[in-house]
Write an enzyme that holds these catalytic residues in place. Structure first.
Site, PDB file in Angstrom:
ATOM      1  N   TYR A  97      51.833  32.309  11.581  1.00 31.22           N
ATOM      2  CA  TYR A  97      52.213  33.719  11.484  1.00 31.22           C
ATOM      3  C   TYR A  97      51.380  34.428  10.415  1.00 31.22           C
ATOM      4  CZ  TYR A  97      55.245  37.732  10.317  1.00 31.22           C
ATOM      5  OH  TYR A  97      55.743  38.991  10.043  1.00 31.22           O
ATOM      6  N   SER A 112      51.836  42.194   6.886  1.00 35.64           N
ATOM      7  CA  SER A 112      52.890  41.558   6.091  1.00 35.64           C
ATOM      8  C   SER A 112      52.356  41.116   4.746  1.00 35.64           C
ATOM      9  CB  SER A 112      53.429  40.331   6.844  1.00 35.64           C
ATOM     10  OG  SER A 112      54.271  39.545   6.037  1.00 35.64           O
TER      11      SER A 112
END
Length: 296
Positions: A204, A191
């Site tokens: 995360y 990401s």
């Protein structure tokens, strides 16, 4: 008939832009209630045989990026086994339908990849169904926004993020490798958070940075075995995980230079390319798909 996959368009206005209607869902979120509805390529993706007769395993394939990748792989000629959570069974049925409508075999498996034995059983199931694994896509992930900072992240959440995003990827790759032939590949989902972490997604973002390191290290390890390892780093993407884990979705994706979030269909071609023989000299790379946000 217009072919939106190949017709030149302004990328800033090709898909819906914020502001979006206010919406909130319990985790893990579902596609149906989303407004606007996500685009997985149902009406746009056209395959060209780049993955003919490949056998693919995709985690988190019930919705979002995973569904778009499963659809694209099938239309490129691959059979697909994908995972979903038990509560996502209806979502999984739709992904399976899309794969089967493309003329390929679909195997939907309810699997919590936080447990090692579940990962082992999943790979055994894939080998029983297909005989081998040509492409492993480690895509399943968990996130939960905590705008109140690190003090607000409970150990239960931290453990779930780590076990879903890292442990599952590690175990699945470890168990799959004996069944991946020369010319096979692993594609991981990292990401933009790996490089530009948002404070409210601290745990995360940690895992996404680790996935970059895992991808680059494993690629070097497996080069002599003829197996490539790469990753895709999306920016904001309009998936059910967003209304299920974000407190406010009205301006989601507006911060990207293109001014909107990606649709899952826009990410799928990156996975197809990295899985295909066209990327034969590409390994240890992170393909950034961030809507213009510059990354290292």
């Amino acid at each position: 008939m217009t072919d939106p996959q190949h017709t030149r368009q302004n990328p800033a206005t090709q898909h819906p832009t914020p502001e979006f209607p206010s919406q909130d869902q319990p985790h893990p979120g579902w596609t149906g209630p989303m407004d606007p509805p996500p685009d997985h390529g149902e009406d746009s993706y056209r395959g060209t045989g780049r993955l003919t007769d490949r056998k693919a395993v995709i985690t988190g394939g019930d919705s979002g990026i995973g569904r778009a990748v499963a659809l694209a792989f099938a239309r490129e000629g691959a059979d697909v086994l994908f995972t979903h959570l038990q509560e996502e069974e209806n979502e999984a049925r739709e992904t399976a339908r899309l794969v089967e409508d493309a003329g390929r075999k679909a195997v939907a498996v309810s699997c919590d990849i936080r447990e090692e034995e579940n990962c082992r059983a999943l790979i055994e199931r894939a080998v029983a169904e297909f005989g081998r694994i040509d492409v492993l896509v480690n895509n399943a992930a968990y996130q939960m926004s905590q705008p109140d900072g690190i003090e607000a992240i409970p150990t239960e959440q931290f453990d779930r993020v780590m076990r879903t995003n890292l442990y599952g990827m590690f175990w699945l790759t470890k168990f799959a490798l004996p069944h991946i032939p020369e010319g096979g590949s692993v594609v991981n989902s990292t990401s933009v958070q790996a490089y530009k972490p948002s404070p409210h997604l601290l745990d995360y973002a940690m895992t996404k940075g680790a996935i970059v390191t895992f991808t680059q290290g494993l690629a070097q390890m497996l080069a002599e075995r003829g197996i490539r390892v790469n990753a895709v780093a999306p920016g904001p993407v309009w998936t059910p995980l967003i209304p299920a884990t974000m407190p406010d979705t009205a301006e989601f994706g507006k911060q990207s230079p293109l001014g909107r979030p990606a649709q899952p269909a826009e990410l799928a071609p990156a996975y197809v390319y990295l899985a295909s023989q066209e990327a034969s000299f590409i390994t240890g790379e992170i393909l950034n798909a961030t809507g213009g946000t510059p990354l290292p």
